[in-house]
Design an enzyme around this catalytic site. Structure first.
Site, mmCIF file in Angstrom:
data_model
loop_
_atom_site.group_PDB
_atom_site.id
_atom_site.type_symbol
_atom_site.label_atom_id
_atom_site.label_comp_id
_atom_site.label_asym_id
_atom_site.label_seq_id
_atom_site.Cartn_x
_atom_site.Cartn_y
_atom_site.Cartn_z
ATOM 1 N N GLY A 49 -1.728 0.533 -10.924
ATOM 2 C CA GLY A 49 -2.746 0.110 -10.782
ATOM 3 C C GLY A 49 -2.706 -1.572 -11.306
ATOM 4 O O GLY A 49 -1.316 -2.360 -10.395
ATOM 5 N N GLU A 50 -4.004 -2.056 -11.391
ATOM 6 C CA GLU A 50 -3.575 -3.358 -12.254
ATOM 7 C C GLU A 50 -3.371 -3.379 -13.845
ATOM 8 O O GLU A 50 -4.487 -3.285 -14.497
ATOM 9 C CB GLU A 50 -4.664 -3.817 -11.585
ATOM 10 C CG GLU A 50 -4.588 -4.925 -11.002
ATOM 11 C CD GLU A 50 -3.603 -6.644 -11.970
ATOM 12 O OE1 GLU A 50 -3.164 -6.870 -12.076
ATOM 13 O OE2 GLU A 50 -4.928 -6.544 -12.630
ATOM 14 N N SER A 51 -2.269 -4.255 -14.293
ATOM 15 C CA SER A 51 -2.095 -3.870 -15.603
ATOM 16 C C SER A 51 -3.092 -4.867 -16.223
ATOM 17 O O SER A 51 -3.784 -4.967 -17.551
ATOM 18 C CB SER A 51 -0.887 -4.450 -15.658
ATOM 19 O OG SER A 51 -0.535 -5.608 -14.754
ATOM 20 N N CYS B 116 4.271 2.090 -12.650
ATOM 21 C CA CYS B 116 4.275 1.087 -12.433
ATOM 22 C C CYS B 116 3.937 0.682 -13.926
ATOM 23 O O CYS B 116 3.920 -0.003 -14.319
ATOM 24 C CB CYS B 116 3.457 1.423 -10.914
ATOM 25 S SG CYS B 116 3.224 -0.221 -9.575
ATOM 26 N N HIS C 33 6.504 5.646 -7.952
ATOM 27 C CA HIS C 33 5.527 5.638 -8.107
ATOM 28 C C HIS C 33 6.110 7.290 -6.972
ATOM 29 O O HIS C 33 6.018 7.719 -5.659
ATOM 30 C CB HIS C 33 4.324 5.769 -7.033
ATOM 31 C CG HIS C 33 3.506 4.565 -7.288
ATOM 32 N ND1 HIS C 33 1.899 4.686 -7.838
ATOM 33 C CD2 HIS C 33 3.672 3.231 -7.111
ATOM 34 C CE1 HIS C 33 1.952 3.611 -8.449
ATOM 35 N NE2 HIS C 33 3.109 3.231 -7.982
ATOM 36 N N GLU D 284 4.923 10.224 -7.455
ATOM 37 C CA GLU D 284 3.717 11.237 -6.901
ATOM 38 C C GLU D 284 3.050 11.249 -6.039
ATOM 39 O O GLU D 284 2.067 11.859 -5.225
ATOM 40 C CB GLU D 284 2.305 10.810 -8.280
ATOM 41 C CG GLU D 284 1.635 9.552 -7.988
ATOM 42 C CD GLU D 284 2.166 8.463 -8.715
ATOM 43 O OE1 GLU D 284 1.408 7.757 -8.153
ATOM 44 O OE2 GLU D 284 3.796 8.802 -9.022
#
Length: 197
Positions: free
Chosen positions: A50-52, A82, A177, A179
């Site tokens: 996502g966006e840290s 990630c 990733h 997944e």
């Protein structure tokens, strides 16, 4: 028959749905985690990409990261990908007041080191867990790079010579990733790890 271990998927931002589907297919129970109270019913934790900066803001604001750090330090297994590995790191190459890692993996990471989203790619990754070595498929999307690994954390996965996975006991940090690839090798190994704890 033993009950399925339940993995809590941090669901404040990012690709948490894909993590849930992958771990379900790998044989685990899945619960979404958004608050400290949600941690009480899970045996392990998955930190999605996502966006840290957004993850930092939302997770510290409601106390989730503080509570998660305590559980992880007590031995709760964690599977981070990630931006999730950025949140576990001890140090960042580019320090930022907007990103506050938990410092639970003895690594330094460089954010977005593989470039923008249009430069995303899929590649085979070499992973060594225990005695055996396997090849898994990794999807790299605006992925961070692990620039330094310090003991007791160990390098456990490589893309060529670049470290892309680090492990400290039951804390797993991946820059890619799994997944999104359809390859469940690492999720199955992680579920086995939880079952042994």
């Amino acid at each position: 028959m033993a009950a399925k271990p339940t993995i809590g998927i941090v669901a404040i931002q990012g690709d948490f749905s894909a993590h849930g589907r992958a771990f379900s297919r790998a044989g685990a129970g899945v619960a979404l985690v958004r608050t400290p109270d949600d941690l009480k019913s899970v045996q392990a934790l998955a930190l999605p990409g996502g966006e840290s900066t957004t993850m930092t803001l939302l997770g510290y604001e409601n106390g989730l990261w503080q509570a998660a750090a305590s559980r992880i330090q007590e031995g709760m297994p964690v599977f981070a990908t990630c931006a999730g590995v950025i949140m576990l790191a001890a140090g960042l190459e580019q320090e930022s007041e907007k990103v506050r890692p938990l410092g639970l993996l003895d690594i330094t990471v460089s954010r977005n080191a593989y470039g923008s989203q249009v430069e995303s790619f899929e590649s085979a990754v070499r992973v060594k867990l225990g005695k055996g070595e396997v090849r898994v498929t990794g999807v790299f999307i605006r992925a961070p790079v692990i620039t330094e690994v310090r003991e007791p954390t160990l390098a456990a996965g490589w893309l060529g010579s670049q470290v892309v996975m680090a492990v400290k006991g039951s804390i797993w940090g991946l820059t890619f990733h799994p997944e999104l690839s359809g390859d469940l090798t690492l999720q199955k190994r992680f579920v086995e790890l939880i079952a042994r704890n």
